[in-house]
Write a protein that holds these residues in place. Structure first.
Motif, PDB file in Angstrom:
ATOM      1  N   SER A  95     -27.469  18.579   3.389  1.00  0.00           N
ATOM      2  CA  SER A  95     -26.644  19.379   2.477  1.00  0.00           C
ATOM      3  C   SER A  95     -27.399  19.786   1.219  1.00  0.00           C
ATOM      4  O   SER A  95     -26.826  20.384   0.311  1.00  0.00           O
ATOM      5  CB  SER A  95     -25.360  18.615   2.099  1.00  0.00           C
ATOM      6  N   LYS A 113     -13.418  20.792  -8.436  1.00  0.00           N
ATOM      7  CA  LYS A 113     -14.438  21.341  -7.530  1.00  0.00           C
ATOM      8  C   LYS A 113     -13.899  22.545  -6.782  1.00  0.00           C
ATOM      9  O   LYS A 113     -14.553  23.573  -6.679  1.00  0.00           O
ATOM     10  CB  LYS A 113     -14.840  20.277  -6.502  1.00  0.00           C
ATOM     11  N   SER A 173     -25.215  12.340   2.531  1.00  0.00           N
ATOM     12  CA  SER A 173     -25.210  10.943   2.972  1.00  0.00           C
ATOM     13  C   SER A 173     -25.742  10.089   1.821  1.00  0.00           C
ATOM     14  O   SER A 173     -26.327  10.611   0.868  1.00  0.00           O
ATOM     15  CB  SER A 173     -26.132  10.789   4.183  1.00  0.00           C
ATOM     16  N   VAL A 225     -37.821  13.277   6.740  1.00  0.00           N
ATOM     17  CA  VAL A 225     -36.518  12.616   6.942  1.00  0.00           C
ATOM     18  C   VAL A 225     -35.415  13.590   6.557  1.00  0.00           C
ATOM     19  O   VAL A 225     -35.501  14.236   5.511  1.00  0.00           O
ATOM     20  CB  VAL A 225     -36.356  11.398   5.993  1.00  0.00           C
TER      21      VAL A 225
HETATM   22  C1  LIG Z   1     -20.853  22.424  -1.041  1.00  0.00           C
HETATM   23  C2  LIG Z   1     -21.863  21.510  -1.676  1.00  0.00           C
HETATM   24  C3  LIG Z   1     -21.569  20.903  -2.885  1.00  0.00           C
HETATM   25  C4  LIG Z   1     -22.508  20.037  -3.482  1.00  0.00           C
HETATM   26  N1  LIG Z   1     -22.197  19.444  -4.666  1.00  0.00           N
HETATM   27  C5  LIG Z   1     -23.065  18.596  -5.231  1.00  0.00           C
HETATM   28  C6  LIG Z   1     -22.747  17.924  -6.456  1.00  0.00           C
HETATM   29  O1  LIG Z   1     -21.676  18.087  -7.026  1.00  0.00           O
HETATM   30  N2  LIG Z   1     -23.672  17.084  -6.977  1.00  0.00           N
HETATM   31  C7  LIG Z   1     -24.872  16.856  -6.386  1.00  0.00           C
HETATM   32  O2  LIG Z   1     -25.667  16.066  -6.907  1.00  0.00           O
HETATM   33  N3  LIG Z   1     -25.197  17.472  -5.231  1.00  0.00           N
HETATM   34  C8  LIG Z   1     -24.334  18.322  -4.638  1.00  0.00           C
HETATM   35  N4  LIG Z   1     -24.669  18.945  -3.465  1.00  0.00           N
HETATM   36  C9  LIG Z   1     -25.993  18.727  -2.873  1.00  0.00           C
HETATM   37  C10 LIG Z   1     -26.067  17.595  -1.836  1.00  0.00           C
HETATM   38  O3  LIG Z   1     -24.814  17.345  -1.230  1.00  0.00           O
HETATM   39  C11 LIG Z   1     -26.621  16.290  -2.423  1.00  0.00           C
HETATM   40  O4  LIG Z   1     -27.903  16.473  -2.953  1.00  0.00           O
HETATM   41  C12 LIG Z   1     -26.641  15.179  -1.361  1.00  0.00           C
HETATM   42  O5  LIG Z   1     -26.727  13.917  -1.957  1.00  0.00           O
HETATM   43  C13 LIG Z   1     -27.792  15.321  -0.373  1.00  0.00           C
HETATM   44  O6  LIG Z   1     -27.611  14.364   0.650  1.00  0.00           O
HETATM   45  P1  LIG Z   1     -28.037  14.685   2.146  1.00  0.00           P
HETATM   46  O7  LIG Z   1     -27.847  13.471   2.949  1.00  0.00           O
HETATM   47  O8  LIG Z   1     -27.373  15.918   2.632  1.00  0.00           O
HETATM   48  O9  LIG Z   1     -29.588  14.945   1.921  1.00  0.00           O
HETATM   49  P2  LIG Z   1     -30.580  15.934   2.671  1.00  0.00           P
HETATM   50  O10 LIG Z   1     -30.346  17.335   2.225  1.00  0.00           O
HETATM   51  O11 LIG Z   1     -30.585  15.688   4.125  1.00  0.00           O
HETATM   52  O12 LIG Z   1     -31.952  15.412   2.034  1.00  0.00           O
HETATM   53  C14 LIG Z   1     -32.205  15.475   0.653  1.00  0.00           C
HETATM   54  C15 LIG Z   1     -33.467  14.667   0.351  1.00  0.00           C
HETATM   55  O13 LIG Z   1     -33.213  13.289   0.597  1.00  0.00           O
HETATM   56  C16 LIG Z   1     -34.142  12.777   1.556  1.00  0.00           C
HETATM   57  N5  LIG Z   1     -33.421  11.774   2.376  1.00  0.00           N
HETATM   58  C17 LIG Z   1     -32.233  11.909   2.988  1.00  0.00           C
HETATM   59  N6  LIG Z   1     -31.875  10.750   3.583  1.00  0.00           N
HETATM   60  C18 LIG Z   1     -32.878   9.876   3.353  1.00  0.00           C
HETATM   61  C19 LIG Z   1     -33.133   8.506   3.708  1.00  0.00           C
HETATM   62  N7  LIG Z   1     -32.266   7.792   4.439  1.00  0.00           N
HETATM   63  N8  LIG Z   1     -34.276   7.926   3.272  1.00  0.00           N
HETATM   64  C20 LIG Z   1     -35.179   8.622   2.539  1.00  0.00           C
HETATM   65  N9  LIG Z   1     -35.015   9.915   2.193  1.00  0.00           N
HETATM   66  C21 LIG Z   1     -33.868  10.530   2.578  1.00  0.00           C
HETATM   67  C22 LIG Z   1     -34.621  13.984   2.352  1.00  0.00           C
HETATM   68  O14 LIG Z   1     -35.905  13.749   2.915  1.00  0.00           O
HETATM   69  C23 LIG Z   1     -34.652  15.043   1.245  1.00  0.00           C
HETATM   70  O15 LIG Z   1     -35.825  14.917   0.475  1.00  0.00           O
HETATM   71  C24 LIG Z   1     -23.754  19.817  -2.859  1.00  0.00           C
HETATM   72  C25 LIG Z   1     -24.035  20.429  -1.620  1.00  0.00           C
HETATM   73  C26 LIG Z   1     -23.106  21.260  -1.035  1.00  0.00           C
HETATM   74  C27 LIG Z   1     -23.396  21.870   0.313  1.00  0.00           C
END
Ligand SMILES: Cc1cc2nc3c(=O)[nH]c(=O)nc-3n(C[C@H](O)[C@H](O)[C@H](O)COP(=O)(O)OP(=O)(O)OC[C@H]3O[C@@H](n4cnc5c(N)ncnc54)[C@H](O)[C@@H]3O)c2cc1C
Length: 295
Positions: free
Chosen positions: A62, A206, A125, A57
């Motif tokens: 990010s 940030k 997300s 998934v």
């Molecule tokens: C510039 C930048 C700054 C950031 N700052 C922070 C910060 O301050 N704090 C922080 O905690 N993180 C930070 N992050 C990391 C990131 O944004 C978080 O971890 C975010 O919550 C990941 O969400 P995503 O939807 O992009 O997940 P993804 O990268 O798409 O997935 C992450 C994990 O979640 C799982 N997943 C995603 N959606 C679902 C779903 N619907 N059901 C089941 N599993 C799912 C995926 O399989 C994977 O294991 C940062 C990233 C960037 C690029």
């Protein structure tokens, strides 16, 4: 048309995943599907079970580095139809798992609900935020979380409440065979002034401390107990290390960057180099915060 024919028609093959993650890297998904609603999600999960397909998934990508050869099996990404946000009462919000954290933060701000300000700084997300227990500045999802709905890999809908989940620093004990479809979160009624000030202070902090407009997945390693990963990386003289176009941000040494033409392999080699150097210099074995998937 039968359900299977419909799925067969809508499953895409060899979809480049670099368009779906913040590093802009990685090979193709062997099979790729964007369910348009819950029924399609249930159908595709049952279909995948019958065909013994491995499921992956992705949310907003990010926090995920996808390897250069891509991902075998089926990659599922929830589409726009899973991004609704609605008020359940004046402090409680139900939000679809593909909604962006920032959208939710602004929605809560408009409705004068405090507790969601930190989400304006996180580019993922809601599904990813729950899996990662994402947070910053002393706040994280666990503090506002009430319950989630998900479809498991057998195609069954489940509801999981807060008391049945353990949240840790950037992880939870949720089973791996779930696709979260929506989340219920609770904040606190507050004033416009309080929420606006808190949110803009977080965004400013940030901006000062982290790079923007770069291809990165944020913090590469978790902070070990009582330490900061970026400090350990600096102390171990890793800031200027690079592998091809895989670099370390000058602004934040725990942010690894695709500086244009890096490959996932180069990012992974840089990760290994830094981890080895930090271990040798400080005795601390850094744990990855980003997820690495694929072949
Ligand atoms: C510039 C930048 C700054 C950031 N700052 C922070 C910060 O301050 N704090 C922080 O905690 N993180 C930070 N992050 C990391 C990131 O944004 C978080 O971890 C975010 O919550 C990941 O969400 P995503 O939807 O992009 O997940 P993804 O990268 O798409 O997935 C992450 C994990 O979640 C799982 N997943 C995603 N959606 C679902 C779903 N619907 N059901 C089941 N599993 C799912 C995926 O399989 C994977 O294991 C940062 C990233 C960037 C690029």
């Amino acid at each position: 048309m039968s359900t299977t024919d419909n799925l067969n028609q809508n499953i895409k093959k060899n979809v480049l995943l670099s368009q779906y993650n913040w590093f802009n890297l990685g090979g193709p998904a062997e099979l790729f599907f964007k369910p348009k609603d819950k029924k399609e999600l249930v159908d595709i999960l049952r279909y995948s079970k019958d065909k013994n397909l491995k499921i992956n998934v992705i949310g907003a990508g990010s926090n995920t580095l996808i390897r250069d050869k891509g991902i075998k099996g089926l990659t599922i990404k929830l589409g726009k139809s899973f991004s609704q946000i609605k008020l359940l009462d004046n402090e409680t919000i139900e939000v679809g798992a593909s909604a962006l954290d920032k959208k939710l933060a602004y929605y809560a701000q408009e409705n004068l609900i405090s507790g969601f300000e930190f989400l304006s700084c996180i580019p993922g997300s809601l599904g990813g935020a729950v899996i990662m227990n994402s947070g910053c500045y002393g706040e994280d999802i666990s503090k506002v979380f009430l319950s989630l709905r998900a479809i498991n890999f057998n195609g069954e809908e489940v509801e999981i409440k807060k008391e049945n989940i353990k949240f840790f620093y950037r992880k939870t004990n949720l089973p791996n065979d779930l696709i979260i479809t929506s989340v219920v979160l609770k904040g606190k009624q507050s004033t416009k002034n309080y929420i606006d000030t808190k949110q803009s202070q977080m965004i400013e902090t940030k901006k000062r401390s982290q790079p923007s407009n770069v291809k990165t997945c944020g913090s590469t390693f978790k902070n070990p107990e009582g330490e900061k990963a970026w400090e350990l990386i600096k102390r171990s003289h890793c800031e200027n290390l690079s592998v091809g176009d895989a670099k370390i941000s000058k602004k934040h040494s725990n942010f690894f960057i695709n500086n244009g033409k890096a490959t996932s392999k180069q990012i992974e080699s840089l990760i290994t180099k830094v981890r080895d150097k930090v271990l040798k210099k400080t005795g601390i074995d850094l744990e990855l915060e980003i997820k690495i998937v694929g072949d």
